[in-house]
Design a protein around this motif. Structure first.
Motif, PDB file in Angstrom:
ATOM      1  N   UNK A  85       0.834  -1.212   0.000  1.00 20.63           N
ATOM      2  CA  UNK A  85       0.000   0.000   0.000  1.00 20.63           C
ATOM      3  C   UNK A  85       0.866   1.258   0.000  1.00 20.63           C
ATOM      4  N   UNK A  86       1.971   1.203   0.752  1.00 22.76           N
ATOM      5  CA  UNK A  86       2.803   2.398   0.935  1.00 22.76           C
ATOM      6  C   UNK A  86       3.896   2.546  -0.120  1.00 22.76           C
ATOM      7  N   UNK A  87       3.882   1.697  -1.118  1.00 26.87           N
ATOM      8  CA  UNK A  87       4.928   1.697  -2.136  1.00 26.87           C
ATOM      9  C   UNK A  87       4.649   2.763  -3.199  1.00 26.87           C
ATOM     10  N   UNK A  88       4.611   4.008  -2.781  1.00 25.77           N
ATOM     11  CA  UNK A  88       4.292   5.138  -3.656  1.00 25.77           C
ATOM     12  C   UNK A  88       4.776   6.410  -2.972  1.00 25.77           C
ATOM     13  N   UNK A  89       5.042   7.434  -3.779  1.00 24.37           N
ATOM     14  CA  UNK A  89       5.437   8.718  -3.169  1.00 24.37           C
ATOM     15  C   UNK A  89       4.226   9.445  -2.590  1.00 24.37           C
ATOM     16  N   UNK A  90       3.032   8.976  -2.954  1.00 22.99           N
ATOM     17  CA  UNK A  90       1.806   9.656  -2.529  1.00 22.99           C
ATOM     18  C   UNK A  90       1.251   9.057  -1.236  1.00 22.99           C
ATOM     19  N   UNK A  91       0.271   9.738  -0.656  1.00 23.62           N
ATOM     20  CA  UNK A  91      -0.374   9.229   0.554  1.00 23.62           C
ATOM     21  C   UNK A  91      -1.694   9.949   0.815  1.00 23.62           C
ATOM     22  N   UNK A  92      -2.596   9.864  -0.155  1.00 28.74           N
ATOM     23  CA  UNK A  92      -3.847  10.614   0.004  1.00 28.74           C
ATOM     24  C   UNK A  92      -4.956   9.748   0.601  1.00 28.74           C
ATOM     25  N   UNK A  93      -5.303   8.655  -0.097  1.00 29.85           N
ATOM     26  CA  UNK A  93      -6.388   7.804   0.396  1.00 29.85           C
ATOM     27  C   UNK A  93      -6.009   6.341   0.296  1.00 29.85           C
ATOM     28  N   UNK A  94      -6.849   5.497   0.878  1.00 26.47           N
ATOM     29  CA  UNK A  94      -6.679   4.044   0.772  1.00 26.47           C
ATOM     30  C   UNK A  94      -7.999   3.423   1.199  1.00 26.47           C
ATOM     31  N   UNK A 143      -8.458  -7.194  11.213  1.00 25.78           N
ATOM     32  CA  UNK A 143      -7.727  -6.656  10.055  1.00 25.78           C
ATOM     33  C   UNK A 143      -7.751  -5.135  10.049  1.00 25.78           C
ATOM     34  N   UNK A 144      -8.927  -4.593  10.356  1.00 26.10           N
ATOM     35  CA  UNK A 144      -9.073  -3.125  10.318  1.00 26.10           C
ATOM     36  C   UNK A 144      -8.143  -2.504  11.355  1.00 26.10           C
ATOM     37  N   UNK A 145      -8.211  -3.039  12.576  1.00 27.65           N
ATOM     38  CA  UNK A 145      -7.408  -2.469  13.672  1.00 27.65           C
ATOM     39  C   UNK A 145      -5.910  -2.595  13.381  1.00 27.65           C
ATOM     40  N   UNK A 146      -5.512  -3.694  12.769  1.00 27.16           N
ATOM     41  CA  UNK A 146      -4.091  -3.914  12.482  1.00 27.16           C
ATOM     42  C   UNK A 146      -3.580  -3.078  11.327  1.00 27.16           C
ATOM     43  N   UNK A 147      -4.361  -3.007  10.272  1.00 23.08           N
ATOM     44  CA  UNK A 147      -3.819  -2.452   9.026  1.00 23.08           C
ATOM     45  C   UNK A 147      -3.952  -0.928   8.958  1.00 23.08           C
ATOM     46  N   UNK A 148      -5.084  -0.381   9.442  1.00 23.21           N
ATOM     47  CA  UNK A 148      -5.316   1.067   9.281  1.00 23.21           C
ATOM     48  C   UNK A 148      -4.132   1.909   9.771  1.00 23.21           C
ATOM     49  N   UNK A 149      -3.581   1.659  10.972  1.00 22.25           N
ATOM     50  CA  UNK A 149      -2.480   2.526  11.425  1.00 22.25           C
ATOM     51  C   UNK A 149      -1.204   2.382  10.595  1.00 22.25           C
ATOM     52  N   UNK A 150      -1.091   1.290   9.834  1.00 22.25           N
ATOM     53  CA  UNK A 150       0.156   1.084   9.073  1.00 22.25           C
ATOM     54  C   UNK A 150       0.108   1.730   7.687  1.00 22.25           C
ATOM     55  N   UNK A 151      -1.047   2.244   7.300  1.00 19.49           N
ATOM     56  CA  UNK A 151      -1.165   2.849   5.970  1.00 19.49           C
ATOM     57  C   UNK A 151      -0.859   4.336   6.061  1.00 19.49           C
ATOM     58  N   UNK A 152       0.083   4.784   5.229  1.00 22.76           N
ATOM     59  CA  UNK A 152       0.501   6.179   5.284  1.00 22.76           C
ATOM     60  C   UNK A 152      -0.340   7.002   4.325  1.00 22.76           C
ATOM     61  N   UNK A 153      -1.542   7.352   4.770  1.00 19.65           N
ATOM     62  CA  UNK A 153      -2.389   8.208   3.942  1.00 19.65           C
ATOM     63  C   UNK A 153      -3.351   8.992   4.825  1.00 19.65           C
ATOM     64  N   UNK A 154      -3.819  10.102   4.275  1.00 22.65           N
ATOM     65  CA  UNK A 154      -4.675  11.015   5.036  1.00 22.65           C
ATOM     66  C   UNK A 154      -6.077  10.480   5.276  1.00 22.65           C
TER      67      UNK A 154
END
Ligand code: NAI
Ligand code: MG
Length: 498
Positions: free
Chosen positions: A423-432, A441-452
């Motif tokens: 998910x984070x393999x990009x220079x961007x970080x707007x949505x996901x 899954x939600x509790x684990x993954x959401x904090x690891x995604x670098x997006x607004x």
């Protein structure tokens, strides 16, 4: 003139003669006398000529905004009075919602019913939401200690004050909504504004300008200068008397603006590009996830900064998702946006059409498999078929760069533990978005995604109360929500010694 014949009377009137720019409460021609034409993307034909603003017009508009900021009652008006005028504008927008939607469909190309239900309604909602804020903006009382003056008594408090004159530069993908995103918090905070709509789609901002004149804002509080980015836009970002620039658009131009704004140390907020992942987890409900992933990319023809343009699918669901997605793409009716049955409408311009087509060619060249679409639709207008590219890999240009068209790149994965890195393999970080029925899954993954923004079992859902903005090269500062106000306010610390 456009060939669109079934336009309402109000829209026909609005495009019957060249549109002017709004400076100090008056509709005026460009100082140069120049105009440019805005086109109907479904035909490529001219809709109407629009005054072409440049440096001199920007100078006049900034001067008007400065005078309004310093001398007009706006920034010092009773907050409840400011609310009333903003509510009046929201009411006028609501009364004219069908006109705004039709103009949006004409100028941008998008589906008129979608424009009414989404773009225009959100624009109204957000104006109303922000209209409620002036009476609630307040500072804090601070419990002071001052350890080096133990015998004195102090009282400390903060005042929230408007930043001042704000230059706002907006894009063409949601023209009326972007105008509201920018104007609403600026007005709620007591700022005055020079707004530059995108050259591709100036009409709804100018129509909102008409409504602003009717709503009772003091002259010069909102000035609207249509024109090009490298001329009017650049003049605004370089202007010494502009206190803040709020920009939505490409990351490339965002970087130019930040550099230009540095010379005068302007406050800047940047809402830029994206390459947002939509991630289907192995336990997802595919009846929701497949149409959801399709609309994540095909809504607004993918001309959405937070579009779900990288789709991640687990090995066990891959074939089913690819088939389902291709089916969704192949069943979308393509045609002009003024017919509400057409869900895929033209891209905004020849330039965007060429750009998106060249990305599709690049994907093919790099070995992606075209599962659906992949070509132009029709021979007039800027229509691109909804396109599914499978077998894409991280190093492909189509996977790394923002396409801003109806093109989704599907990548497969083996194990959920791979998700954050993918998910984070990009220079961007707007949505996901993640698609799952498992709260773990939600509790684990959401904090690891670098997006607004992170959406769960939905994508690109926007609301007045939800702050929206980027991490990484998607920018900084928030639009919408209470957070948007912060970037239009200065905090003054006041210290009183008793
Ligand atoms: P752009 O960034 O050039 O245009 C956005 C706004 O910036 C327009 O109002 C334009 O006139 C203005 N502008 C352009 N150059 C400027 C300058 N030097 N100084 C000040 N203002 C300037 O975007 P464009 O060319 O329309 O689209 C190119 C790509 O940008 C798209 O393919 C897409 O990838 C991305 N984009 C992203 C958007 C978003 O919502 N984040 C919206 C529009 C485009
Ligand atoms: Mg146009």
């Amino acid at each position: 003139m456009t060939t669109a014949e079934n336009l309402s009377e109000k829209v026909r009137d609005f495009i019957a003669s060249p549109r002017k720019m709004l400076i100090n409460g008056k509709w005026t021609d460009a100082a140069s006398g120049k105009t440019f034409e805005t086109l109907d993307p479904s035909t490529g034909e001219s809709i109407v000529q629009v005054a072409e603003g440049d440096r001199e017009d920007v100078n006049r508009a900034v001067a008007a905004a400065r005078t309004a900021f310093e001398d007009s009652p706006w920034s010092r008006m009773a907050p409840s009075a400011r609310e009333k005028i903003m509510h009046r504008l929201a009411d006028l927008m609501e009364e004219n919602a069908d006109v705004l939607a039709e103009l949006e469909a004409l100028d941008n190309g998008k589906n008129v019913a979608v424009a009414r239900a989404v773009d225009v309604q959100l624009a109204i909602d957000y104006m109303r939401y922000m209209a409620g804020w002036p009476t609630k903006i307040g500072g804090d009382i601070l419990p002071m200690s001052v350890p080096y003056a133990p015998d004195a008594k102090f009282m400390g408090y903060t005042l929230k004050e408007p930043v001042g004159v704000v230059g706002q530069i907006i894009p063409w993908n949601f023209p009326a909504l972007m105008a509201s995103w920018k104007l609403s918090p600026a007005l709620a905070s007591g700022c005055t504004v020079v707004l530059k709509p995108a050259e591709e789609t100036p009409l709804t901002a100018l129509y909102i300008g008409e409504l602003i004149c009717q709503a009772g804002f003091p002259e010069g509080v909102v000035n609207i200068i249509p024109g090009y980015g490298h001329t009017a836009g650049a003049a605004l970002t370089e202007h010494e008397d502009v206190d803040k620039i709020a920009f939505t658009g490409s990351t490339t131009v965002g970087k130019i603006i930040v550099k230009a704004a540095a010379d005068t140390m302007k406050n800047v907020s940047m809402e830029l590009g994206g390459k947002s992942p939509a991630i289907i987890l192995p336990d997802a409900d595919l009846d929701i996830a497949i149409p959801g992933a399709a609309s994540a990319i095909f809504f607004n023809m993918g001309q959405v900064c937070c579009a779900g343009s990288r789709l991640f699918v687990p090995d066990n669901l891959y074939d089913k998702v690819i088939d389902g997605l291709a089916n969704e793409a192949n069943n979308m009716k393509i045609g002009p946006g003024l017919n509400p049955e057409n869900m895929i409408n033209p891209l905004v311009s020849q330039i965007q059409f060429d750009r998106v087509m060249s990305y599709i060619d690049s994907g093919r060249g790099e070995g992606a498999e075209v599962i659906a679409g992949g070509g132009r639709s029709g021979d007039t207008g800027y229509f691109v078929e909804p396109t599914v590219l499978a077998k894409t890999t991280r190093d492909m240009k189509v996977v790394q760069e923002e396409i801003f068209g109806p093109v989704v790149c599907v990548q497969r994965y083996g194990d959920v533990s791979e998700i954050p890195a993918l998910a984070n393999d990009t220079v961007y970080g707007l949505g996901a978005s993640i698609w799952t029925r498992d709260v773990g899954n939600i509790i684990n993954i959401v904090p690891k995604i670098k997006s607004g923004s992170v959406w769960v079992n939905c994508h690109s859902i926007l609301d007045a109360v939800m702050p929206f903005g980027g991490y990484k090269q998607s920018g900084y500062g928030k639009d919408m929500g209470k957070e948007a106000l912060d970037s239009y306010l200065e905090t003054k610390a006041v210290c009183i010694m008793a």
